[in-house]
Design a protein around this motif. Structure first.
Motif, PDB file in Angstrom:
ATOM      1  N   ASN A 131     -14.285  -5.044  60.954  1.00 22.18           N
ATOM      2  CA  ASN A 131     -14.918  -4.238  61.550  1.00 22.18           C
ATOM      3  C   ASN A 131     -16.251  -4.388  61.228  1.00 22.18           C
ATOM      4  O   ASN A 131     -16.471  -4.850  60.506  1.00 22.18           O
ATOM      5  CB  ASN A 131     -14.817  -2.675  61.629  1.00 22.18           C
ATOM      6  N   LYS A 132     -17.173  -4.137  62.396  1.00 24.28           N
ATOM      7  CA  LYS A 132     -18.697  -3.848  62.167  1.00 24.28           C
ATOM      8  C   LYS A 132     -19.252  -2.999  62.129  1.00 24.28           C
ATOM      9  O   LYS A 132     -19.575  -2.623  63.452  1.00 24.28           O
ATOM     10  CB  LYS A 132     -19.285  -5.389  62.478  1.00 24.28           C
ATOM     11  N   PRO A 133     -19.370  -1.776  61.533  1.00 22.79           N
ATOM     12  CA  PRO A 133     -19.820  -0.557  61.430  1.00 22.79           C
ATOM     13  C   PRO A 133     -21.092  -0.289  61.886  1.00 22.79           C
ATOM     14  O   PRO A 133     -21.892  -1.356  61.232  1.00 22.79           O
ATOM     15  CB  PRO A 133     -19.295   0.546  60.422  1.00 22.79           C
ATOM     16  N   LYS A 134     -21.180   0.886  62.865  1.00 26.21           N
ATOM     17  CA  LYS A 134     -22.615   0.686  62.924  1.00 26.21           C
ATOM     18  C   LYS A 134     -23.986   1.241  61.493  1.00 26.21           C
ATOM     19  O   LYS A 134     -25.053   1.105  61.195  1.00 26.21           O
ATOM     20  CB  LYS A 134     -22.973   1.081  63.798  1.00 26.21           C
ATOM     21  N   GLY A 135     -22.854   2.341  61.560  1.00 26.26           N
ATOM     22  CA  GLY A 135     -23.856   3.405  60.425  1.00 26.26           C
ATOM     23  C   GLY A 135     -22.996   2.743  58.589  1.00 26.26           C
ATOM     24  O   GLY A 135     -22.613   1.823  58.327  1.00 26.26           O
ATOM     25  N   ARG A 136     -22.805   3.529  57.983  1.00 30.01           N
ATOM     26  CA  ARG A 136     -22.485   3.582  56.522  1.00 30.01           C
ATOM     27  C   ARG A 136     -21.195   3.635  56.133  1.00 30.01           C
ATOM     28  O   ARG A 136     -20.868   3.148  55.620  1.00 30.01           O
ATOM     29  CB  ARG A 136     -23.175   4.089  55.020  1.00 30.01           C
ATOM     30  N   PHE A 137     -20.254   4.150  56.860  1.00 37.15           N
ATOM     31  CA  PHE A 137     -19.008   4.796  56.881  1.00 37.15           C
ATOM     32  C   PHE A 137     -18.155   3.616  57.815  1.00 37.15           C
ATOM     33  O   PHE A 137     -18.490   4.056  59.327  1.00 37.15           O
ATOM     34  CB  PHE A 137     -18.813   5.918  57.227  1.00 37.15           C
ATOM     35  N   ASN A 138     -17.099   2.634  57.212  1.00 41.61           N
ATOM     36  CA  ASN A 138     -16.595   2.469  58.280  1.00 41.61           C
ATOM     37  C   ASN A 138     -15.391   2.993  58.819  1.00 41.61           C
ATOM     38  O   ASN A 138     -14.215   2.236  58.640  1.00 41.61           O
ATOM     39  CB  ASN A 138     -16.061   0.604  57.124  1.00 41.61           C
ATOM     40  N   PHE A 170     -12.828  -1.613  38.888  1.00 46.05           N
ATOM     41  CA  PHE A 170     -12.836  -2.567  40.941  1.00 46.05           C
ATOM     42  C   PHE A 170     -12.398  -0.072  41.334  1.00 46.05           C
ATOM     43  O   PHE A 170     -12.540  -0.046  42.595  1.00 46.05           O
ATOM     44  CB  PHE A 170     -11.915  -2.945  41.995  1.00 46.05           C
ATOM     45  N   PRO A 171     -11.717   0.762  41.207  1.00 42.28           N
ATOM     46  CA  PRO A 171     -10.494   1.404  41.626  1.00 42.28           C
ATOM     47  C   PRO A 171     -12.213   2.592  41.835  1.00 42.28           C
ATOM     48  O   PRO A 171     -12.094   3.570  42.524  1.00 42.28           O
ATOM     49  CB  PRO A 171     -10.120   1.816  41.294  1.00 42.28           C
ATOM     50  N   MET A 172     -12.549   3.000  40.935  1.00 43.17           N
ATOM     51  CA  MET A 172     -13.610   3.145  40.359  1.00 43.17           C
ATOM     52  C   MET A 172     -14.702   2.532  41.203  1.00 43.17           C
ATOM     53  O   MET A 172     -16.061   4.179  42.076  1.00 43.17           O
ATOM     54  CB  MET A 172     -14.597   3.393  39.027  1.00 43.17           C
ATOM     55  N   PHE A 173     -15.224   1.977  42.008  1.00 48.51           N
ATOM     56  CA  PHE A 173     -16.489   1.376  42.530  1.00 48.51           C
ATOM     57  C   PHE A 173     -15.946   1.950  44.292  1.00 48.51           C
ATOM     58  O   PHE A 173     -17.235   2.618  44.870  1.00 48.51           O
ATOM     59  CB  PHE A 173     -16.482  -0.375  42.806  1.00 48.51           C
ATOM     60  N   VAL A 174     -14.630   1.754  44.349  1.00 50.07           N
ATOM     61  CA  VAL A 174     -14.687   2.164  45.256  1.00 50.07           C
ATOM     62  C   VAL A 174     -14.617   3.817  45.790  1.00 50.07           C
ATOM     63  O   VAL A 174     -15.274   4.438  46.907  1.00 50.07           O
ATOM     64  CB  VAL A 174     -12.514   1.923  46.029  1.00 50.07           C
ATOM     65  N   TRP A 175     -14.171   5.049  44.715  1.00 50.52           N
ATOM     66  CA  TRP A 175     -14.183   6.187  44.619  1.00 50.52           C
ATOM     67  C   TRP A 175     -16.368   6.572  44.306  1.00 50.52           C
ATOM     68  O   TRP A 175     -16.401   7.413  45.672  1.00 50.52           O
ATOM     69  CB  TRP A 175     -13.985   6.558  43.553  1.00 50.52           C
ATOM     70  N   GLY A 176     -16.875   5.737  43.615  1.00 52.08           N
ATOM     71  CA  GLY A 176     -18.851   5.828  43.734  1.00 52.08           C
ATOM     72  C   GLY A 176     -19.244   5.128  45.410  1.00 52.08           C
ATOM     73  O   GLY A 176     -19.610   6.661  46.176  1.00 52.08           O
ATOM     74  N   SER A 177     -18.558   4.228  45.876  1.00 49.50           N
ATOM     75  CA  SER A 177     -18.391   3.956  47.954  1.00 49.50           C
ATOM     76  C   SER A 177     -19.068   4.545  48.436  1.00 49.50           C
ATOM     77  O   SER A 177     -19.033   4.904  49.559  1.00 49.50           O
ATOM     78  CB  SER A 177     -18.241   2.513  48.239  1.00 49.50           C
ATOM     79  N   ALA A 178     -17.653   5.505  48.443  1.00 46.23           N
ATOM     80  CA  ALA A 178     -16.930   6.182  49.532  1.00 46.23           C
ATOM     81  C   ALA A 178     -17.606   7.489  49.381  1.00 46.23           C
ATOM     82  O   ALA A 178     -18.070   8.158  50.756  1.00 46.23           O
ATOM     83  CB  ALA A 178     -15.396   6.813  48.899  1.00 46.23           C
ATOM     84  N   GLN A 179     -18.972   7.892  48.228  1.00 44.66           N
ATOM     85  CA  GLN A 179     -19.950   9.032  48.636  1.00 44.66           C
ATOM     86  C   GLN A 179     -20.718   8.321  49.169  1.00 44.66           C
ATOM     87  O   GLN A 179     -22.041   9.488  50.167  1.00 44.66           O
ATOM     88  CB  GLN A 179     -20.159   9.297  47.165  1.00 44.66           C
TER      89      GLN A 179
END
Length: 266
Positions: free
Chosen positions: A36-43, A220-229
């Motif tokens: 996917n190529k999302p328009k905003g920050r959230f996929n 990596f799990p911590m990075f994913v959790w931080g990115s989700a914010q």
């Protein structure tokens, strides 16, 4: 009536396929949204097809660095837990000693204990010892909770082994080392491999214990959790899809090797 009879005959197969589909549905969604190529920050919503994330899997700052740290910790935790767990399993099955029953019971505590309790306990231990939180505290923590799973897997395999095979090897003048390498270890290998694979998956995936004892180290799990914010980059889906495909490939290779061995024996 014919439809009802057909459904009754195939009910188990249908239920199994539906359950498998339910379990694999999140993996399918992750794979689809990796293109996917999302328009905003959230996929979270499908926009249009794109290969940008696959062409630049490390296009997000620090993501591949955190992935490398997680892989290193998982590999070393797997090696440490597998070696220690295999020796403990053999000792618990083959030898009689004081406190054997208590150790058998204590081995299961990390599996039954809530992760947040173990994480807080390990953090308290490291702080009281004056240890600097980081890569090595994460590694020690991962080896500690992976150990129980390795012991359980290897112990089950060792308990099912026929001791007469080792006695036959000794009757044929094989020494202790030869007997272990050529008879005992190959028979115990499936249990050891199962424990090792489980340890790798648990270590790579862990978040709670890692987050308590990581300090400034980011896995990596911590990075994913931080990115989700802040916004979920598509590259996270790419890494998840790659890990899933590698796991499926390993299973297929293992099945092929097993079938080949069975045909040779037949």
């Amino acid at each position: 009536m014919a439809v009802v009879r057909w459904f009754k005959r195939h009910f188990v197969v249908i239920a199994g396929l539906l359950t498998l589909g339910y379990l694999l549905l999140p993996n399918v969604i992750v794979t689809v949204f990796s293109f996917n190529k999302p328009k905003g920050r959230f996929n979270y919503e499908w926009q249009h097809f794109s290969l940008d994330a696959w062409e630049k899997p490390c296009g997000v700052a620090d993501m591949c660095g955190s992935l490398s740290i997680s892989l290193q910790i998982a590999v070393w935790a797997t090696i440490g837990a597998t070696l220690l767990g295999t020796m403990i399993a053999f000792a618990l099955v083959r030898y009689r000693f004081r406190a054997r029953g208590a150790i058998n019971s204590l081995i299961f505590l990390p599996m039954a204990m809530p992760e947040v309790v173990m994480a807080a306990s390990l953090l308290t231990l490291f702080l009281n010892m004056g240890a600097q939180l980081g890569f090595y505290t994460i590694l020690i923590a991962h080896i500690m909770f992976c150990l129980s799973f390795v012991v359980t897997a290897v112990k089950a395999r060792v308990m099912s082994m026929d001791p007469r095979l080792e006695q036959a090897a000794q009757d044929l003048y094989a020494g202790p080392v030869q007997t272990f390498l050529r008879v005992t270890l190959p028979i115990a290998a499936p249990g050891i491999a199962a424990g090792a694979l489980l340890s790798f998956a648990l270590s790579f995936d862990d978040f709670i214990i890692t987050n308590f004892n990581a300090g400034s180290t980011v896995t990596f799990p911590m990075f994913v959790w931080g990115s989700a914010q802040r916004g979920t980059p598509v590259q996270i889906n790419v890494i998840g899809t790659t890990m899933f495909l590698v796991a499926v490939l390993l299973v297929l290779v293992s099945m092929a090797i097993t079938n080949r061995r069975n045909k040779v024996k037949a």
